[in-house]
Structures are given as structure tokens and as C-alpha cells.
Design a protein around this motif. Structure first.
Motif, PDB file in Angstrom:
ATOM      1  N   UNK A 225       0.806  -1.212   0.000  1.00 57.72           N
ATOM      2  CA  UNK A 225       0.000   0.000   0.000  1.00 57.72           C
ATOM      3  C   UNK A 225       0.846   1.273   0.000  1.00 57.72           C
ATOM      4  N   UNK A 226       2.180   1.122  -0.083  1.00 57.23           N
ATOM      5  CA  UNK A 226       3.013   2.309   0.089  1.00 57.23           C
ATOM      6  C   UNK A 226       2.812   3.333  -1.033  1.00 57.23           C
ATOM      7  N   UNK A 227       2.409   2.852  -2.210  1.00 52.20           N
ATOM      8  CA  UNK A 227       2.224   3.777  -3.329  1.00 52.20           C
ATOM      9  C   UNK A 227       0.750   4.084  -3.589  1.00 52.20           C
ATOM     10  N   UNK A 228      -0.116   3.739  -2.645  1.00 48.59           N
ATOM     11  CA  UNK A 228      -1.545   4.025  -2.831  1.00 48.59           C
ATOM     12  C   UNK A 228      -1.780   5.536  -2.857  1.00 48.59           C
ATOM     13  N   UNK A 229      -2.573   5.988  -3.794  1.00 51.17           N
ATOM     14  CA  UNK A 229      -2.769   7.428  -3.991  1.00 51.17           C
ATOM     15  C   UNK A 229      -3.353   8.101  -2.757  1.00 51.17           C
ATOM     16  N   UNK A 230      -2.772   9.247  -2.408  1.00 54.28           N
ATOM     17  CA  UNK A 230      -3.313  10.071  -1.324  1.00 54.28           C
ATOM     18  C   UNK A 230      -4.114  11.223  -1.928  1.00 54.28           C
ATOM     19  N   UNK A 231      -4.743  11.977  -1.059  1.00 57.84           N
ATOM     20  CA  UNK A 231      -5.501  13.135  -1.533  1.00 57.84           C
ATOM     21  C   UNK A 231      -4.578  14.118  -2.243  1.00 57.84           C
ATOM     22  N   UNK A 232      -3.378  14.342  -1.684  1.00 61.61           N
ATOM     23  CA  UNK A 232      -2.426  15.259  -2.330  1.00 61.61           C
ATOM     24  C   UNK A 232      -1.981  14.720  -3.687  1.00 61.61           C
ATOM     25  N   UNK A 233      -1.797  13.400  -3.753  1.00 67.41           N
ATOM     26  CA  UNK A 233      -1.411  12.799  -5.037  1.00 67.41           C
ATOM     27  C   UNK A 233      -2.486  13.050  -6.091  1.00 67.41           C
ATOM     28  N   UNK A 234      -3.748  12.848  -5.696  1.00 68.09           N
ATOM     29  CA  UNK A 234      -4.847  13.029  -6.627  1.00 68.09           C
ATOM     30  C   UNK A 234      -4.902  14.470  -7.113  1.00 68.09           C
ATOM     31  N   UNK A 235      -4.712  15.406  -6.175  1.00 66.84           N
ATOM     32  CA  UNK A 235      -4.766  16.820  -6.546  1.00 66.84           C
ATOM     33  C   UNK A 235      -3.636  17.177  -7.505  1.00 66.84           C
ATOM     34  N   UNK A 236      -2.441  16.672  -7.244  1.00 63.99           N
ATOM     35  CA  UNK A 236      -1.285  16.976  -8.097  1.00 63.99           C
ATOM     36  C   UNK A 236      -1.456  16.340  -9.475  1.00 63.99           C
ATOM     37  N   UNK A 237      -1.883  15.100  -9.491  1.00 61.80           N
ATOM     38  CA  UNK A 237      -2.076  14.435 -10.779  1.00 61.80           C
ATOM     39  C   UNK A 237      -3.162  15.138 -11.597  1.00 61.80           C
ATOM     40  N   UNK A 238      -4.188  15.599 -10.890  1.00 57.90           N
ATOM     41  CA  UNK A 238      -5.274  16.274 -11.609  1.00 57.90           C
ATOM     42  C   UNK A 238      -4.774  17.581 -12.223  1.00 57.90           C
ATOM     43  N   UNK A 239      -3.994  18.334 -11.459  1.00 58.50           N
ATOM     44  CA  UNK A 239      -3.469  19.605 -11.969  1.00 58.50           C
ATOM     45  C   UNK A 239      -2.621  19.366 -13.220  1.00 58.50           C
ATOM     46  N   UNK A 240      -1.739  18.381 -13.155  1.00 53.45           N
ATOM     47  CA  UNK A 240      -0.878  18.089 -14.309  1.00 53.45           C
ATOM     48  C   UNK A 240      -1.698  17.625 -15.513  1.00 53.45           C
ATOM     49  N   UNK A 241      -2.676  16.755 -15.239  1.00 53.98           N
ATOM     50  CA  UNK A 241      -3.514  16.261 -16.334  1.00 53.98           C
ATOM     51  C   UNK A 241      -4.349  17.384 -16.940  1.00 53.98           C
ATOM     52  N   UNK A 242      -4.794  18.320 -16.086  1.00 52.91           N
ATOM     53  CA  UNK A 242      -5.586  19.463 -16.576  1.00 52.91           C
ATOM     54  C   UNK A 242      -4.740  20.325 -17.517  1.00 52.91           C
ATOM     55  N   UNK A 243      -3.506  20.571 -17.139  1.00 49.02           N
ATOM     56  CA  UNK A 243      -2.619  21.382 -17.989  1.00 49.02           C
ATOM     57  C   UNK A 243      -2.379  20.689 -19.322  1.00 49.02           C
ATOM     58  N   UNK A 244      -2.161  19.393 -19.282  1.00 50.56           N
ATOM     59  CA  UNK A 244      -1.952  18.643 -20.534  1.00 50.56           C
ATOM     60  C   UNK A 244      -3.200  18.704 -21.410  1.00 50.56           C
ATOM     61  N   UNK A 245      -4.356  18.595 -20.767  1.00 47.62           N
ATOM     62  CA  UNK A 245      -5.609  18.605 -21.524  1.00 47.62           C
ATOM     63  C   UNK A 245      -5.813  19.963 -22.198  1.00 47.62           C
ATOM     64  N   UNK A 246      -5.502  21.041 -21.469  1.00 47.98           N
ATOM     65  CA  UNK A 246      -5.630  22.385 -22.028  1.00 47.98           C
ATOM     66  C   UNK A 246      -4.703  22.565 -23.228  1.00 47.98           C
ATOM     67  N   UNK A 247      -3.470  22.097 -23.104  1.00 49.95           N
ATOM     68  CA  UNK A 247      -2.513  22.219 -24.214  1.00 49.95           C
ATOM     69  C   UNK A 247      -3.009  21.441 -25.434  1.00 49.95           C
ATOM     70  N   UNK A 248      -3.552  20.260 -25.198  1.00 44.40           N
ATOM     71  CA  UNK A 248      -4.082  19.465 -26.320  1.00 44.40           C
ATOM     72  C   UNK A 248      -5.234  20.199 -27.008  1.00 44.40           C
ATOM     73  N   UNK A 249      -6.092  20.824 -26.223  1.00 42.32           N
ATOM     74  CA  UNK A 249      -7.236  21.546 -26.806  1.00 42.32           C
ATOM     75  C   UNK A 249      -6.764  22.745 -27.620  1.00 42.32           C
ATOM     76  N   UNK A 250      -5.774  23.482 -27.109  1.00 40.41           N
ATOM     77  CA  UNK A 250      -5.263  24.642 -27.856  1.00 40.41           C
ATOM     78  C   UNK A 250      -4.669  24.211 -29.194  1.00 40.41           C
ATOM     79  N   UNK A 251      -3.975  23.101 -29.195  1.00 42.10           N
ATOM     80  CA  UNK A 251      -3.454  22.581 -30.477  1.00 42.10           C
ATOM     81  C   UNK A 251      -4.607  22.183 -31.397  1.00 42.10           C
ATOM     82  N   UNK A 252      -5.642  21.626 -30.810  1.00 39.83           N
ATOM     83  CA  UNK A 252      -6.817  21.247 -31.601  1.00 39.83           C
ATOM     84  C   UNK A 252      -7.463  22.483 -32.242  1.00 39.83           C
TER      85      UNK A 252
END
Length: 585
Positions: free
Chosen positions: A301-328
Motif C-alpha cells: 500500500x506504500x504507493x496508494x494514492x493520497x488526496x495530495x497525489x490526486x490533486x497533483x495528478x489532476x493539476x498536471x492532467x488538466x494542464x496537458x488537456x488544455x494544451x491538447x485543446x489549444x493545439x486542436x
């Protein structure tokens, strides 16, 4: 008495009726045959009202006299007439009175008898009812023994707060962030879902996962890894796995379930393990217990996602999604079929921001500045569908609008926009409306029942419309099935209307799926299409002399709107949705 009846109905139309008068009107409808007949007559013509309401009293054009449009007529009467004058006006405009009566009753039904339009799959959120079978969706719910006020019902035990990199099983369109989750199976192949139960417990679930949501207080896990955070207010929250119950005592624990093994570990606090085969067992911080399998089975369980992990991953994924949309968007600009592509974000348009640019909705097609939309009134720039790094426009205040002008003649239309709807406050809620609604011009909006409405004016000659009113004009509303209800507040939707005269078809989509498809009858066929002056998110008819205007501003936001001189097919619509959808869809 008759005068009072007319007066109260009129006040109902104006939405100024008092509670006492409303109750009086309700009693009259229940006990008075004549009053009821008025109601039934109104219902009888309701099928025609949608045809007439948009344009029945007048054609909005610069030369029109004040008060000539359908919405300004009742408003003008209401503002300038007192009691007796109002009644005499009723007598003189008998036909209009019938329409007014219907509109009043319609509004009455929509605002006071809402349970008749309860959302699909609904269940009462009242604790006393939540554990009972779901009430019939069309039933009413009395708030108390003496209070007959009714309210809408929505089913659910939890909400999907965040969804990151979720891959749903093939053939499953999936859930969106913010969706209310009812009882039943939740399954996904990969990614992370953060689920808030109504009792206060939160599960962070990593896929592949399969679990059954049973109630506000329990879930059964068949597959997956999860972290359960259970605050004191949710003490007693239960997770079932491998024929055992993990009853939390106000703590945090981890669980992993595979086809061969199931293991629970208390990360903080205490849980109780209950099973039919063994006595109840207490587990405290750091203790681990195998519900199925043994310690030889792999579990970490040492690598089980925490609340902070979820928030950080979401922020990074959101930025990637925005960049993909701008290219679109940069690729879409090259599509020669595009008439206009309005975005709240500048996207390469301005190297430096300026005060003037803050009052524009940027048209990514054609010469800059000439075809940009202009923000008028209290339009506010807010976060767009890609979060704080993107921008949207809020139209929730009455005067908010974006003015556009599109000249030319076209052979087909596809309108596509991303909209967040916070409420359907008006009979008609604007997406994109041509000012004058003259021959060949479009109107695209949402009605109060959550249906998309698209129409093109066929013949704007007064008196040509259905119903025989001297000002009625000839057109047809293409309606979809309802797609929005109260549980969808604050969610973004990709909305599309395709008007295809060559193939005589109107097709409408929500999030890439068809929600309405209708043949254009010969009498409604329009070949030459135009737009001219128009508005995004409102309909103000600013060229008219009258101070009155129909209140149709969208209570919500729009951050992108595209118009094509072509009928896009289903694959193209699905591609637009997939390329433009925000994170969590």
C-alpha cells in the motif's frame, strides 16, 4: 370574481403572484368547472404555444413599434396597467389572454408542481425514504403534514468528485466529475476515482476496479485498490469485501482486492472486521488482516494514492488537456467550412493583453478584430472548462451578452458549443440567437424542460404562423429529448445542432450522442441561410425602439462556440467532443 381570476392568472404570468393568491387560484382550478375549463382550454392550445411564443406578437426589426414582440407585449401590459385597466385589456386582447393564461399555467406547473418532471431514476434524499424503495419518479413529495409545497427529487448516495485518467469499459460512455452516483455497479479499467459518499466518507479508488455502491453508508468492493478516509461524522461507514465487513471507527484504511486475495490495513485509527465465520476483530494503526488469501499474496500500500497525489495528478492532467485543446483549435482554424470559432481564450491572438481584449470573445477564423464577438453588459470572465488556466464567459446576469455579426449566405449550419448550465430559469434560455429572426436566420436555445431547441425562420410575414394570430410567423422548433436536470448543475456539455437542408434533416447532439433527429418537412424547408447580427448567450434585439426585451440570458457559461457552413456528420461531432472535452469526461 371573474376579474380576480384573470388578474391572478396575469400576475402568475408576471411571476409576481402572492402565495395567498396562488393558493386561491389553485383552489379555483380544483373546485370551479369554469376555471378548470379555462385551464383545459389553455392546455389544449399548449401544443401550439411553442410555435407562437417566439414570434407571435411581432417581428423584431428596426422598424417595429415598441412592444411588438411576444415577450414585450405581456410585460408592457403588466407594467402600465392597473387592476381595472388590466382587466379591460384582457377583454380586448382575448386571443392574447388565452396565450397568457396558458403561459401562466405553464409557469405555475413548472415552478410549483415540479415533481411531475422529476429527473430520471430519482429517489428521495430524505433519510426516512432513502432506505426504502425509490418512489415513483412522477410522484409528489410533501414536505410536511400541512405544507403542500413539493420539491424535486434526485437519486444518489455519492458524487464523483474527481476522475483522473479514467478508462471506462468499452461501450460505456462513463461518468463525469460532479455526477451524482446512484446505487449499483461502478467499474473502470484504469485511472483514479475520488468518490464522496453523502455520509462524509471518501474513497480514492485505483483501477482496474469494480465496486457496488449500496447506500450513503456502504459499498462492496470486488476488485481494486482503495484508500478510505472516514471522518468522525461518518463513523460506522462500511466497506464489504470477500464476505467480510470492514466497519470503520473514524479513521483511514487501505484495501486491496484481487481475484485471489483481499487485504486490509489500518493507516490511522481503528476498524472492526466482521465475518459470519469468525468473531469480530479490532484492527488498529499499522495492523494488517487478510480477508482472503494469505500473507504470501502480493500486497503493498506504500504507493496508494493520497488526496495530495490526486490533486497533483489532476493539476498536471488538466494542464496537458488544455494544451491538447489549444493545439486542436489551431488545427480547426484551417477548416474552410468554419464560419466562426469563438473562444473566450485568446490562443495566439494577442502577444500582450490589453483592456480592449478583455471585452472580446475571440473569433479564431478570418481577419482579427472584424469578426470578434463583443462583450456587452455584465458578462464576467470566469474559469473555463479546463480550470483556472482557461477562461469562460458567464451570462447569468440578465443583460449579459456577446454581440456578433456574420454576413453572407450559407447552405447548411452546424452550431457547436461548450456550455455550463447553472439553471434553466427562463422559458427559453439562449445559446445563439439571430437578432431579427428573419427568413433563413437561426435560433438555438434550451427550454425550461432541459431540451435543445433549434429553428430557422421559414416565412417572417406576420400572420403566416400556426394558430391564426395576425402577428404569428411561420417556423418550426426542432426539439430534443431532455438532457439536463438539477443534478447536472455546474457541469460542462458539448451541444451541437446540425441543420442540413440538402438532406432535409435536423440532428442534435449532447456530448457526442444524438439526442434529437427529425426530418425537415417540405413546408419547413429553407435553402438559403443567413445569420447577420446575433448574440451568444442572450437575445436583446438592440435595434428595436422598445425598452422591453425577452429575458433569455443563459444562467451559465460558454467558453467556445463554432459555426460551420456545412452539416457535420456523427463521426465529426464525436471527434469535436473527444478533442474538446475537459478532464473527467
Amino acid at each position: 370574481m371573474a376579474d380576480r381570476l384573470k388578474n391572478v392568472i396575469f400576475q402568475t404570468l408576471q411571476r409576481t403572484v402572492s402565495r395567498a393568491d396562488f393558493d386561491w387560484l389553485q383552489d379555483r382550478l380544483e373546485t370551479d368547472d369554469a376555471a378548470r375549463q379555462t385551464y383545459l382550454t389553455a392546455v389544449h392550445i399548449s401544443e401550439h404555444l411553442d410555435q407562437q411564443a417566439v414570434d407571435a406578437p411581432g417581428k423584431p426589426r428596426p422598424s417595429d413599434a415598441p412592444g411588438a414582440d411576444v415577450m414585450s407585449t405581456p410585460l408592457a401590459i403588466g407594467r402600465h396597467a392597473g387592476g381595472s385597466t388590466l382587466v379591460s385589456r384582457w377583454v380586448l386582447v382575448g386571443v392574447v389572454a388565452n396565450i397568457i393564461a396558458l403561459a401562466g399555467i405553464t409557469w405555475y406547473a413548472r415552478t410549483h408542481d415540479a415533481p411531475s418532471r422529476t429527473e430520471r431514476g430519482s429517489v428521495s434524499l430524505d433519510d426516512a425514504v432513502a432506505t426504502s424503495p425509490a418512489p415513483d419518479a412522477s410522484s409528489s413529495f410533501a414536505a410536511g403534514d400541512t405544507d403542500t409545497t413539493t420539491e424535486r427529487l434526485i437519486a444518489g448516495h455519492a458524487t464523483l468528485r474527481r476522475a483522473i485518467d479514467i478508462r471506462w469499459p468499452k461501450g460505456n460512455s462513463g461518468l463525469h466529475e460532479g455526477d451524482v452516483l446512484t446505487n449499483g455497479t461502478l467499474r473502470f479499467d484504469s485511472g483514479v476515482a475520488e468518490i464522496d459518499f453523502f455520509c462524509g466518507a471518501t474513497l480514492i479508488v485505483e483501477g482496474p476496479a469494480e465496486l457496488n455502491l449500496e447506500s450513503d453508508w456502504s459499498a462492496e468492493v470486488f476488485l481494486g485498490r482503495l484508500r478510505a478516509n472516514v471522518p468522525p461524522v461518518a463513523r460506522g461507514f462500511t466497506v464489504k469485501a470477500a464476505d467480510a465487513q470492514i466497519v470503520d471507527q473514524g479513521t483511514e484504511f487501505a484495501l486491496q482486492v484481487t481475484p485471489d486475495a483481499a487485504c486490509v490495513e489500518v493507516l490511522r485509527g481503528q476498524v472492526e472486521i466482521r465475518s459470519t465465520d469468525t468473531p469480530a476483530r479490532q484492527l488498529r494503526t499499522g495492523q494488517r488482516h487478510w480477508l482472503k488469501g494469505s500473507a504470501s499474496s502480493a500486497s503493498d500500500f506504500h504507493d496508494l494514492a493520497t488526496n495530495d497525489d490526486v490533486q497533483r495528478r489532476r493539476h498536471n492532467a488538466q494542464s496537458d488537456r488544455l494544451a491538447d485543446w489549444q493545439n486542436h483549435i489551431r488545427q480547426l482554424r484551417r477548416d474552410e467550412r468554419l464560419i466562426a470559432l469563438y473562444t473566450a481564450d485568446a490562443i495566439d491572438r494577442f502577444a500582450e493583453s490589453s483592456d480592449d481584449s478583455l471585452r472580446l470573445m475571440f473569433n479564431q477564423v478570418g481577419a482579427p478584430d472584424e469578426r470578434d464577438g463583443v462583450l456587452v453588459g455584465p458578462v464576467e470572465r470566469v474559469s473555463g472548462r479546463f480550470g483556472n488556466e482557461s477562461e469562460g464567459l458567464d451570462f447569468s446576469r440578465t443583460g449579459a451578452r456577446v454581440r456578433t455579426r456574420t454576413d453572407g449566405q450559407y447552405g447548411a449550419f452546424t452550431f457547436a458549443c461548450w456550455a455550463r448550465i447553472d439553471g434553466l430559469d427562463h422559458v427559453y434560455n439562449a445559446l445563439f440567437l439571430a437578432d431579427g429572426y428573419e427568413n433563413g436566420e437561426p435560433h438555438w436555445q434550451i427550454d425550461q424542460d432541459g431540451r435543445l431547441l433549434f429553428s430557422v425562420m421559414v416565412d417572417d410575414t406576420p400572420g403566416t404562423g400556426l394558430g391564426g394570430h395576425p402577428q404569428a410567423r411561420f417556423h418550426h422548433l426542432y426539439k430534443t429529448r431532455p438532457f439536463w436536470n438539477d443534478s447536472n448543475r455546474n457541469q460542462w456539455f458539448h451541444l451541437v445542432a446540425v441543420y442540413d437542408p440538402p438532406n432535409r434533416r435536423v440532428t442534435q447532439y449532447v456530448n457526442g450522442d444524438i439526442v434529437g433527429d427529425e426530418v425537415i418537412q417540405p413546408k419547413f424547408h429553407v435553402q438559403d441561410l443567413r445569420i447577420g447580427p446575433a448574440e451568444i448567450g442572450n437575445w436583446g434585439q438592440p435595434l428595436r425602439n422598445s425598452p422591453w426585451f425577452a429575458v433569455r440570458n443563459l444562467n451559465g457559461q460558454i467558453d467556445e462556440l463554432a459555426i460551420y457552413d456545412a452539416a457535420l456528420d456523427a463521426n465529426e461531432i464525436q471527434s469535436l467532443y473527444q478533442q474538446g472535452k475537459p478532464l473527467g469526461y
